[in-house]
Design an enzyme around this catalytic site. Structure first.
Site, PDB file in Angstrom:
ATOM      1  N   ARG A 227       0.820  -1.199   0.000  1.00  0.00           N
ATOM      2  CA  ARG A 227       0.000   0.000   0.000  1.00  0.00           C
ATOM      3  C   ARG A 227       0.861   1.260   0.000  1.00  0.00           C
ATOM      4  NH1 ARG A 227      -5.526  -1.469   2.481  1.00  0.00           N
ATOM      5  NH2 ARG A 227      -6.341   0.432   3.321  1.00  0.00           N
TER       6      ARG A 227
ATOM      7  N   ARG B 249     -21.582   0.033   4.547  1.00  0.00           N
ATOM      8  CA  ARG B 249     -20.916  -1.101   5.203  1.00  0.00           C
ATOM      9  C   ARG B 249     -20.792  -0.846   6.708  1.00  0.00           C
ATOM     10  NH1 ARG B 249     -15.001  -2.736   3.218  1.00  0.00           N
ATOM     11  NH2 ARG B 249     -14.361  -1.034   4.561  1.00  0.00           N
TER      12      ARG B 249
ATOM     13  N   ARG C  44     -18.069  -1.947  11.228  1.00  0.00           N
ATOM     14  CA  ARG C  44     -16.611  -1.772  11.298  1.00  0.00           C
ATOM     15  C   ARG C  44     -16.308  -0.391  11.863  1.00  0.00           C
ATOM     16  NH1 ARG C  44     -12.776  -3.371   6.268  1.00  0.00           N
ATOM     17  NH2 ARG C  44     -11.771  -1.392   6.759  1.00  0.00           N
TER      18      ARG C  44
ATOM     19  N   ARG D 152      -9.212   7.894   5.238  1.00  0.00           N
ATOM     20  CA  ARG D 152      -8.664   6.712   4.572  1.00  0.00           C
ATOM     21  C   ARG D 152      -8.533   6.940   3.068  1.00  0.00           C
ATOM     22  NH1 ARG D 152     -12.967   3.063   6.565  1.00  0.00           N
ATOM     23  NH2 ARG D 152     -12.256   1.520   5.083  1.00  0.00           N
TER      24      ARG D 152
HETATM   25  P1  ADP Z   1      -9.838  -0.462   3.452  1.00  0.00           P
HETATM   26  O1  ADP Z   1      -9.169  -0.787   2.152  1.00  0.00           O
HETATM   27  O2  ADP Z   1     -11.310  -0.339   3.336  1.00  0.00           O
HETATM   28  O3  ADP Z   1      -9.192   0.674   4.192  1.00  0.00           O
HETATM   29  P2  ADP Z   1      -8.566  -2.699   4.791  1.00  0.00           P
HETATM   30  O4  ADP Z   1      -9.271  -3.773   5.541  1.00  0.00           O
HETATM   31  O5  ADP Z   1      -7.745  -3.072   3.617  1.00  0.00           O
HETATM   32  O6  ADP Z   1      -9.729  -1.714   4.407  1.00  0.00           O
HETATM   33  O7  ADP Z   1      -7.616  -1.884   5.790  1.00  0.00           O
HETATM   34  C1  ADP Z   1      -8.080  -1.371   7.032  1.00  0.00           C
HETATM   35  C2  ADP Z   1      -6.952  -0.639   7.764  1.00  0.00           C
HETATM   36  O8  ADP Z   1      -5.856  -1.554   8.015  1.00  0.00           O
HETATM   37  C3  ADP Z   1      -6.308   0.518   7.002  1.00  0.00           C
HETATM   38  O9  ADP Z   1      -7.026   1.720   7.150  1.00  0.00           O
HETATM   39  C4  ADP Z   1      -4.904   0.560   7.646  1.00  0.00           C
HETATM   40  O10 ADP Z   1      -4.941   1.194   8.897  1.00  0.00           O
HETATM   41  C5  ADP Z   1      -4.593  -0.892   7.885  1.00  0.00           C
HETATM   42  N1  ADP Z   1      -3.850  -1.492   6.747  1.00  0.00           N
HETATM   43  C6  ADP Z   1      -4.305  -2.438   5.881  1.00  0.00           C
HETATM   44  N2  ADP Z   1      -3.359  -2.776   4.980  1.00  0.00           N
HETATM   45  C7  ADP Z   1      -2.282  -2.012   5.280  1.00  0.00           C
HETATM   46  C8  ADP Z   1      -0.976  -1.867   4.717  1.00  0.00           C
HETATM   47  N3  ADP Z   1      -0.577  -2.590   3.664  1.00  0.00           N
HETATM   48  N4  ADP Z   1      -0.134  -0.970   5.290  1.00  0.00           N
HETATM   49  C9  ADP Z   1      -0.494  -0.252   6.345  1.00  0.00           C
HETATM   50  N5  ADP Z   1      -1.696  -0.327   6.929  1.00  0.00           N
HETATM   51  C10 ADP Z   1      -2.587  -1.195   6.412  1.00  0.00           C
END
Ligand code: ADP
Length: 192
Positions: A89, A128, A134, A145
């Site tokens: 990410r 959601r 959530r 986000r």
């Molecule tokens: P969304 O894509 O809807 O934000 P996710 O379930 O993918 O939902 O992620 C939720 C949270 O988890 C993010 O807002 C972040 O805080 C954390 N997160 C997920 N993947 C990563 C990543 N690769 N690096 C850093 N934080 C992450």
């Protein structure tokens, strides 16, 4: 051989499409958000460190996430095929993943980028939040986000585009329509 990344903003359908693709192709689907939420629920050291970042809509520090994923993919029997969702990410994560992937012959075949307009994303996420409860699906945290995604993703897109594996897919319409679009593009890539 099937190693793919789903790259998309919150609410674009990474989780839904990731699960479907994993089932159809018989490969594991690893979603970083799910793995992190599981750590938080189990109260692990990693979960304790990640929770505040997640609740605020920010990113969990790169080193923590890279270690978590590499431990999961690697180990004594490294996974050969997988669909990742939510990792990498950031550019630092992509570089970490690429270094690991090259050393293990496990680089991505395709990076599927789902594109959905922002208004539609906010609408889906608010919905959601109501349905699944959530804690990060409230409008203020959703906006954060989306902004965090925008800021971190541009360099990632360029990184994968340069490697020639970025596939842009329209993420609007029904779940089936989006799956069909992804499959059509993957069919081209996997037979090449
Ligand atoms: P969304 O894509 O809807 O934000 P996710 O379930 O993918 O939902 O992620 C939720 C949270 O988890 C993010 O807002 C972040 O805080 C954390 N997160 C997920 N993947 C990563 C990543 N690769 N690096 C850093 N934080 C992450």
């Amino acid at each position: 051989m099937f190693r793919a990344l789903l790259l998309a903003p919150p609410g674009a359908g990474k989780g839904t499409q990731g699960e479907r693709l994993a089932e159809r192709h018989g490969v594991p689907h690893l979603a970083t958000g799910d793995l992190l939420r599981d750590h938080v629920a189990r109260g692990t050291h990693l979960g304790d460190q990640a929770k505040a970042h997640m609740d605020a809509g920010g990113l969990v520090p790169d080193e923590l996430v890279i270690t978590m994923i590499v431990d999961r993919l690697g180990g004594s029997q490294p996974m050969e095929n997988f669909i990742l969702d939510g990792f990498p990410r950031t550019l630092a994560q992509a570089e970490g993943a690429y270094d690991w992937g090259r050393s293990m012959q496990r680089v991505f075949d395709a990076v599927i980028m789902l594109e959905v307009p922002e208004d539609e994303l906010v609408r889906r996420l608010v919905q959601r939040g109501v349905e699944k409860g959530r804690t990060d699906d409230t409008e203020a945290v959703i906006r954060t986000r989306l902004q965090v995604y925008e800021e971190n993703t541009a360099p990632l897109v360029e990184f994968y585009d340069r490697r020639g594996i970025l596939v842009r897919v329209d993420g609007t319409g029904s779940v089936d329509e989006v799956t069909d679009r992804i499959e059509a593009r993957l069919a081209d890539i996997l037979t090449e």
